[in-house]
Design an enzyme around this catalytic site. Structure first.
Site, PDB file in Angstrom:
ATOM      1  N   SER A   1      19.327  19.587  17.987  1.00 14.70           N
ATOM      2  CA  SER A   1      19.210  20.090  19.366  1.00 14.70           C
ATOM      3  C   SER A   1      18.070  21.111  19.485  1.00 14.70           C
ATOM      4  CB  SER A   1      20.535  20.672  19.861  1.00 14.70           C
ATOM      5  OG  SER A   1      20.830  21.879  19.209  1.00 14.70           O
ATOM      6  N   ASN A   2      17.817  21.890  18.446  1.00 13.23           N
ATOM      7  CA  ASN A   2      16.663  22.804  18.500  1.00 13.23           C
ATOM      8  C   ASN A   2      15.355  22.021  18.473  1.00 13.23           C
ATOM      9  OD1 ASN A   2      17.299  25.821  18.494  1.00 13.23           O
ATOM     10  ND2 ASN A   2      18.793  25.005  17.048  1.00 13.23           N
TER      11      ASN A   2
ATOM     12  N   MET B   1      19.407  22.195   5.817  1.00 11.24           N
ATOM     13  CA  MET B   1      20.455  22.730   4.950  1.00 11.24           C
ATOM     14  C   MET B   1      20.096  22.686   3.465  1.00 11.24           C
ATOM     15  SD  MET B   1      22.544  23.866   7.112  1.00 11.24           S
ATOM     16  CE  MET B   1      24.024  24.253   6.179  1.00 11.24           C
ATOM     17  N   ARG B   2      18.816  22.770   3.150  1.00 14.77           N
ATOM     18  CA  ARG B   2      18.396  22.878   1.746  1.00 14.77           C
ATOM     19  C   ARG B   2      17.615  24.162   1.580  1.00 14.77           C
ATOM     20  NH1 ARG B   2      20.917  20.361  -1.945  1.00 14.77           N
ATOM     21  NH2 ARG B   2      19.185  20.635  -3.380  1.00 14.77           N
TER      22      ARG B   2
ATOM     23  N   LEU C   1      14.659  26.102   0.067  1.00 12.61           N
ATOM     24  CA  LEU C   1      13.346  25.769  -0.498  1.00 12.61           C
ATOM     25  C   LEU C   1      13.006  26.778  -1.587  1.00 12.61           C
ATOM     26  CD1 LEU C   1      11.861  25.089   3.002  1.00 12.61           C
ATOM     27  CD2 LEU C   1      12.068  23.350   1.200  1.00 12.61           C
TER      28      LEU C   1
ATOM     29  N   ASN D   1      12.571  30.224  10.623  1.00 15.42           N
ATOM     30  CA  ASN D   1      13.920  29.664  10.657  1.00 15.42           C
ATOM     31  C   ASN D   1      14.666  30.255  11.843  1.00 15.42           C
ATOM     32  OD1 ASN D   1      16.268  28.244   9.727  1.00 15.42           O
ATOM     33  ND2 ASN D   1      17.042  30.161   8.848  1.00 15.42           N
TER      34      ASN D   1
ATOM     35  N   HIS E   1      18.590  31.272  13.075  1.00 12.25           N
ATOM     36  CA  HIS E   1      19.919  31.521  12.503  1.00 12.25           C
ATOM     37  C   HIS E   1      20.841  32.040  13.615  1.00 12.25           C
ATOM     38  CE1 HIS E   1      22.745  32.302   9.284  1.00 12.25           C
ATOM     39  NE2 HIS E   1      22.979  33.495   9.810  1.00 12.25           N
TER      40      HIS E   1
ATOM     41  N   SER F   1      18.691  34.601  15.959  1.00 15.34           N
ATOM     42  CA  SER F   1      17.471  35.250  15.485  1.00 15.34           C
ATOM     43  C   SER F   1      16.504  34.192  14.989  1.00 15.34           C
ATOM     44  CB  SER F   1      17.771  36.174  14.282  1.00 15.34           C
ATOM     45  OG  SER F   1      18.827  37.063  14.557  1.00 15.34           O
TER      46      SER F   1
ATOM     47  N   ASP G   1      17.791  33.832   4.830  1.00 21.09           N
ATOM     48  CA  ASP G   1      17.999  34.550   6.103  1.00 21.09           C
ATOM     49  C   ASP G   1      17.595  36.027   6.030  1.00 21.09           C
ATOM     50  OD1 ASP G   1      19.074  32.169   7.146  1.00 21.09           O
ATOM     51  OD2 ASP G   1      21.105  32.710   6.557  1.00 21.09           O
TER      52      ASP G   1
ATOM     53  N   GLU H   1      19.576  29.759  21.600  1.00 22.23           N
ATOM     54  CA  GLU H   1      18.635  29.273  20.567  1.00 22.23           C
ATOM     55  C   GLU H   1      17.567  28.393  21.200  1.00 22.23           C
ATOM     56  OE1 GLU H   1      20.295  27.543  16.992  1.00 22.23           O
ATOM     57  OE2 GLU H   1      22.142  28.680  17.212  1.00 22.23           O
TER      58      GLU H   1
HETATM   59  C1  GRF Z   1      21.717  25.907  14.723  1.00 25.05           C
HETATM   60  O1  GRF Z   1      22.855  26.631  15.097  1.00 25.05           O
HETATM   61  C2  GRF Z   1      20.772  26.785  13.942  1.00 25.05           C
HETATM   62  O2  GRF Z   1      20.801  28.117  14.342  1.00 25.05           O
HETATM   63  C3  GRF Z   1      21.313  26.661  12.550  1.00 25.05           C
HETATM   64  O3  GRF Z   1      21.715  25.321  12.434  1.00 25.05           O
HETATM   65  C4  GRF Z   1      22.031  24.809  13.722  1.00 25.05           C
HETATM   66  C5  GRF Z   1      21.177  23.594  13.931  1.00 25.05           C
HETATM   67  O4  GRF Z   1      21.518  22.913  15.118  1.00 25.05           O
HETATM   68  N1  GRF Z   1      20.328  27.079  11.573  1.00 25.05           N
HETATM   69  P1  GRF Z   1      20.613  21.740  15.646  1.00 25.05           P
HETATM   70  O5  GRF Z   1      20.519  20.693  14.537  1.00 25.05           O
HETATM   71  O6  GRF Z   1      19.269  22.291  16.001  1.00 25.05           O
HETATM   72  O7  GRF Z   1      21.341  21.196  16.848  1.00 25.05           O
END
Ligand code: GRF
Length: 193
Positions: free
Chosen positions: A14-15, A91-92, A94, A108, A110, A137, A146, A175
């Site tokens: 979604s981001n 989710m890895r 680096l 990033n 968060h 953030s 983070d 976000e």
């Molecule tokens: C978001 O909440 C972001 O802050 C976190 O992981 C989530 C990713 O969501 N790091 P999406 O895949 O962008 O919907």
């Protein structure tokens, strides 16, 4: 000149979508040149395809070690002439050499008001601690998770009856505003404009 961003994802995307939408504005100083996922089933890959953005999948299990994984990613970033990396639910972790190489050009997002609640499940932990506000953030990535300098934040209230899910949704809306703004700011400062 428009900066080439690589958005790294592992899931929903979604981001990524909010960044792609922002890039439609002709005055936006960047474009998404690559979407990279460590998971072949990440739904964000479908979003990238809908927007005509090239995708690459790098499955960490296929590599001997983290250095090989990072090196392969780096090569792909060179191929696509990437200027800036935006981690968006990637989710890895680096490796430090990779992160140092991209220092100042890797961001990033968060879902907490850093430095509070680094790591996993920040929304759940904020609720358990009785916080009255939370937020999100965007920060520069450094080898410690983070922990890099915060570029921008947005706050949300924590409401009576909130669950990790309702709070996550409220934060996610912010976000989607914050990340494109923060990327714009970093690109402008890198290009000196
Ligand atoms: C978001 O909440 C972001 O802050 C976190 O992981 C989530 C990713 O969501 N790091 P999406 O895949 O962008 O919907």
């Amino acid at each position: 000149m428009s900066a080439g961003i690589a958005v790294f994802i592992s899931g929903r995307g979604s981001n990524l979508l909010s960044i792609l939408e922002s890039c439609k504005d002709p005055s936006y100083p960047a474009h998404v040149a690559l979407v990279l996922s460590n998971r072949p089933d990440a739904t964000g890959l479908d979003i990238a395809k809908q927007y005509g953005v090239p995708t690459e999948v790098v499955e960490h299990a296929a590599y001997k070690n983290r250095d090989d994984f990072d090196e392969d990613i780096n090569q792909r970033l060179m191929e696509y002439k990437i200027d800036l990396i935006a981690l968006a639910g990637f989710m890895r972790v680096l490796g430090p050499a990779f992160v140092e190489q991209w220092s100042g050009r890797i961001l990033n997002i968060h879902p907490s008001l850093l430095p509070k609640y680094k790591g996993l499940n920040p929304q759940k932990r904020a609720l358990e601690n009785g916080e009255t506000q939370s937020g999100c953030s965007v920060h520069f990535v450094v080898p410690d998770v983070d922990s890099g300098a915060v570029i921008a934040q947005r706050c949300v209230p924590i409401l009576a009856g909130d669950t990790p899910e309702t709070l996550s949704e409220r934060i996610l809306e912010e976000e989607h505003i914050l990340y494109p703004q923060a990327i714009r700011r970093v690109v402008q400062s890198l290009s000196g404009s």
